[in-house]
Design an enzyme around this catalytic site. Sequence first.
Site, short mmCIF file in Angstrom:
data_model
loop_
_atom_site.label_atom_id
_atom_site.label_comp_id
_atom_site.label_asym_id
_atom_site.label_seq_id
_atom_site.Cartn_x
_atom_site.Cartn_y
_atom_site.Cartn_z
N GLY A 111 -3.55 -5.59 6.72
CA GLY A 111 -4.68 -4.98 7.49
C GLY A 111 -5.52 -5.68 8.59
NE ARG A 146 -8.33 -7.67 3.44
CZ ARG A 146 -7.25 -6.56 3.37
NH1 ARG A 146 -7.37 -5.87 2.49
NH2 ARG A 146 -6.46 -6.89 4.44
CB VAL A 147 -12.61 -2.86 3.88
CG1 VAL A 147 -12.02 -1.54 3.92
CG2 VAL A 147 -13.78 -2.81 2.79
CG ASP A 158 -4.41 -1.21 7.08
OD1 ASP A 158 -4.45 -2.07 6.27
OD2 ASP A 158 -3.55 -0.23 7.17
CB THR A 166 -1.01 0.08 1.31
OG1 THR A 166 -1.90 -1.13 1.10
CG2 THR A 166 -1.54 1.59 1.42
CB THR A 190 2.42 -0.58 4.07
OG1 THR A 190 2.16 -1.74 2.86
CG2 THR A 190 3.73 -0.59 4.25
N GLY A 191 0.91 -3.39 5.24
CA GLY A 191 1.12 -4.48 5.89
C GLY A 191 -0.35 -5.41 5.85
#
Length: 291
Positions: free
Chosen positions: A204, A178-179, A181, A150, A201-202
Amino acid sequence: MWGIIATWRMAIEGITESSEKLNEGMEAGDAIELAIKRVEDYPFYKSVGYGGLPNENCEVELDAAYMDGDTLSIGAVAGIRDFANPISIARKLSDEKVNCFLVGIGAEEYAHKNGFERKNMLTDRAKQHYNKRKKETLEQGLSPYIGHDTVGMVTLDSNGKMCAATSTSGLFMKKSGRVGDSPLSGSGFYVDSEIGGATATGLGEDLMKGCISYEIVRLMKEGLTPQQACDKAVNELDELLIKRRGKAGDLSLVAMNNKGEWGVATNIPNFSFSVATKDHEPTVYVSNRID
Ligand code: SD4
């Protein structure tokens, strides 16, 4: 002072362009939108905007958010399809007093009504990645979710205004709807011009468990430097997740305070990030997990 910091090497061109503009007096919101659009528009960055990696149905669903550190206004979209620049839609939404976070069809209707550019965001290259991963998943049992980056940024302009923003296609082969972070205030990003900002980033699903961007800003408010705040927040969340569940997902954060000082922390090897300030030319660094 002015400054801009971003997750990953892919942000360096955008950061370089925006840093020149910040130096000429551009406002923090314009600078962050410009830099993120550069990443969204580039077809070979696999996890952001055009060319972003698709969900399990081979559809590109994008998440983005924008926050103004002066007014604390937030705008966000999630699961939006077929629009060129989700960051610009998120920024426009931050002007709304209500309905400022829209998902799916609602976000697309808003974008259409407000004249944002429609674009098929699925490239042939992304389709090839999808087919390859599908095969690997079936034949070699590889996780479909690996490979996602991200873009998150924090800017400070020469008037002391700060902004934070994110843009992503989320996890490769995620479930439709799907959402992560990235569009969630406090998890994927947070900024307060009186203190500073942070962005993540990573994975979520794990970043959300610590509201980690907010936590870093809170620690900076207590007097920690951006580096101390990033180290403390990432280490504590990593340890907490290990204690409660045995393993933490990827957690990587960058932060900047309102003096232009910055910090970074990660629990993975070789996390790259890009930074520029009035006193520091645009540079890519690589950070590593500290045990
Ligand atoms: C998400 N945090 O959707 C995003 C993905 C990401 O590096 O940052 N990948 O969970």
